[in-house]
Design an enzyme around this catalytic site. Structure first.
Site, PDB file in Angstrom:
ATOM      1  N   HIS A   1      55.382  13.291  31.625  1.00  0.00           N
ATOM      2  CA  HIS A   1      54.256  12.933  30.712  1.00  0.00           C
ATOM      3  C   HIS A   1      54.592  11.991  29.800  1.00  0.00           C
ATOM      4  CE1 HIS A   1      52.586  17.296  31.306  1.00  0.00           C
ATOM      5  NE2 HIS A   1      53.880  17.296  31.657  1.00  0.00           N
ATOM      6  N   TYR A   2      53.914  11.653  28.895  1.00  0.00           N
ATOM      7  CA  TYR A   2      54.128  10.844  27.822  1.00  0.00           C
ATOM      8  C   TYR A   2      53.618  11.866  26.505  1.00  0.00           C
ATOM      9  CZ  TYR A   2      49.613   8.283  27.567  1.00  0.00           C
ATOM     10  OH  TYR A   2      48.319   8.032  27.708  1.00  0.00           O
ATOM     11  N   THR A   3      54.384  11.753  25.261  1.00  0.00           N
ATOM     12  CA  THR A   3      53.814  12.413  24.324  1.00  0.00           C
ATOM     13  C   THR A   3      52.762  11.905  23.497  1.00  0.00           C
ATOM     14  OG1 THR A   3      55.363  11.331  22.669  1.00  0.00           O
ATOM     15  CG2 THR A   3      56.198  13.101  23.732  1.00  0.00           C
TER      16      THR A   3
ATOM     17  N   GLU B   1      58.646  15.508  28.967  1.00  0.00           N
ATOM     18  CA  GLU B   1      57.841  14.892  28.005  1.00  0.00           C
ATOM     19  C   GLU B   1      58.855  13.682  27.550  1.00  0.00           C
ATOM     20  OE1 GLU B   1      54.751  14.787  26.557  1.00  0.00           O
ATOM     21  OE2 GLU B   1      54.168  16.954  27.114  1.00  0.00           O
TER      22      GLU B   1
ATOM     23  N   HIS C   1      51.567  13.757  35.110  1.00  0.00           N
ATOM     24  CA  HIS C   1      50.180  14.429  34.686  1.00  0.00           C
ATOM     25  C   HIS C   1      49.154  13.900  35.337  1.00  0.00           C
ATOM     26  CE1 HIS C   1      48.873  17.147  31.015  1.00  0.00           C
ATOM     27  NE2 HIS C   1      48.681  17.682  31.962  1.00  0.00           N
TER      28      HIS C   1
ATOM     29  N   ASP D   1      48.375  10.404  31.510  1.00  0.00           N
ATOM     30  CA  ASP D   1      50.091  10.074  31.012  1.00  0.00           C
ATOM     31  C   ASP D   1      50.660  10.336  32.712  1.00  0.00           C
ATOM     32  OD1 ASP D   1      49.199  12.940  30.770  1.00  0.00           O
ATOM     33  OD2 ASP D   1      51.115  13.151  30.000  1.00  0.00           O
TER      34      ASP D   1
HETATM   35 ZN   LIG Z   1      50.873  15.350  29.627  1.00  0.00          ZN
END
Ligand SMILES: [Zn+2]
Length: 251
Positions: free
Chosen positions: A50-52, A115, A153, A163
């Site tokens: 993921h990215y935040t 993340e 994700h 993401d």
């Molecule tokens: Zn995510």
């Protein structure tokens, strides 16, 4: 057999066996615990990246540990490459939401969530990617996760999440065996004998969302890792076919 005898038998057997510790039963129903040594920790089979969508790791750590927000991940990696763990790998972190991958409908139960501190509109830092590579390597060694099960994700929640985005260097990671990639797809003119929805399903995408899955596939495999995205449908088909052959070859 009478429960007292079962307990007695378990006590005698466990006394003779190494690693056969008794444990607290999970159910409140009346039962007898007869521990077996023939078991180990449950194994995650999937890694979701993921990215935040945030600008600093401290803020993300606060969100990912807040009881009110009800979101988490196992790991967070800052832009400078610092690694934080928030949930033990043996526990189910709340990172994927409604998701699907290769027949798995409870993605949180089957996966490790990572993340990356990134706002979604910028390149990933080299230090951050170096820590990610080291963590992915560590997870692969410990859980024997296949290359095809390192996903984003956006892959497991198509149409709902984008993401880790078009700046994520999937091609670079795939050279280390994290995720699939085909460099020959652009050159080949070989006809593709399978339809795109079927190929996407065989690669792991949700068959109930063919259009969103096609977009998620494009974001993952037709991005240049620098924010650029191709809309060449023929290239997408050749890429999917090449990846499928690679995946089947690895199974
Ligand atoms: Zn995510």
């Amino acid at each position: 057999m009478d429960r007292i005898w079962v307990r007695f038998l378990s006590f005698i057997l466990c006394g003779a066996l190494v690693g056969c510790a008794s444990f607290k039963p999970d159910s409140t129903l009346p039962l007898s615990v007869v521990p077996s040594p023939n078991a180990d920790e449950r194994r995650p089979s999937l890694v979701v990246i993921h990215y935040t969508s945030n600008d600093d790791a401290a803020h993300s750590l606060k969100t990912l540990t807040s009881p009110e927000r009800r979101v988490s991940a196992h790991y967070l990696i800052s832009r400078a490459g610092a690694l934080y763990q928030m949930v033990p790998e043996s526990r189910r972190a709340w990172h994927a939401g409604q998701a699907y991958w290769a027949g798995i409908t409870d993605v949180n139960s089957a996966s490790i969530g990572i993340e990356l501190d990134n706002n979604g509109a910028e390149p990933y830092d080299d230090a951050q990617l170096a820590t990610l590579q080291a963590l992915l390597h560590d997870l692969r060694v410990r859980y024997r996760i296949p290359a095809a099960n390192f996903v984003g994700h956006s892959d497991v929640a198509p149409g709902r999440k984008i993401d880790p985005g078009a700046y994520f260097p999937w091609q670079q990671l795939a050279t280390s065996g994290f995720g699939l990639w085909c460099t020959s797809a652009a050159e080949t003119t070989e006809p593709v004998p399978i339809s795109m929805p079927v190929m996407l399903t065989l690669l792991g995408y949700d068959p109930r969302l063919p259009d969103a899955s096609r977009e998620a596939f494009r974001l993952h495999y037709l991005s240049d890792g620098h924010g650029g995205l191709s809309d060449d449908d023929a290239l997408a088909q050749r890429m999917a076919y090449c990846l499928l052959k690679q995946k089947i070859g690895q199974e």
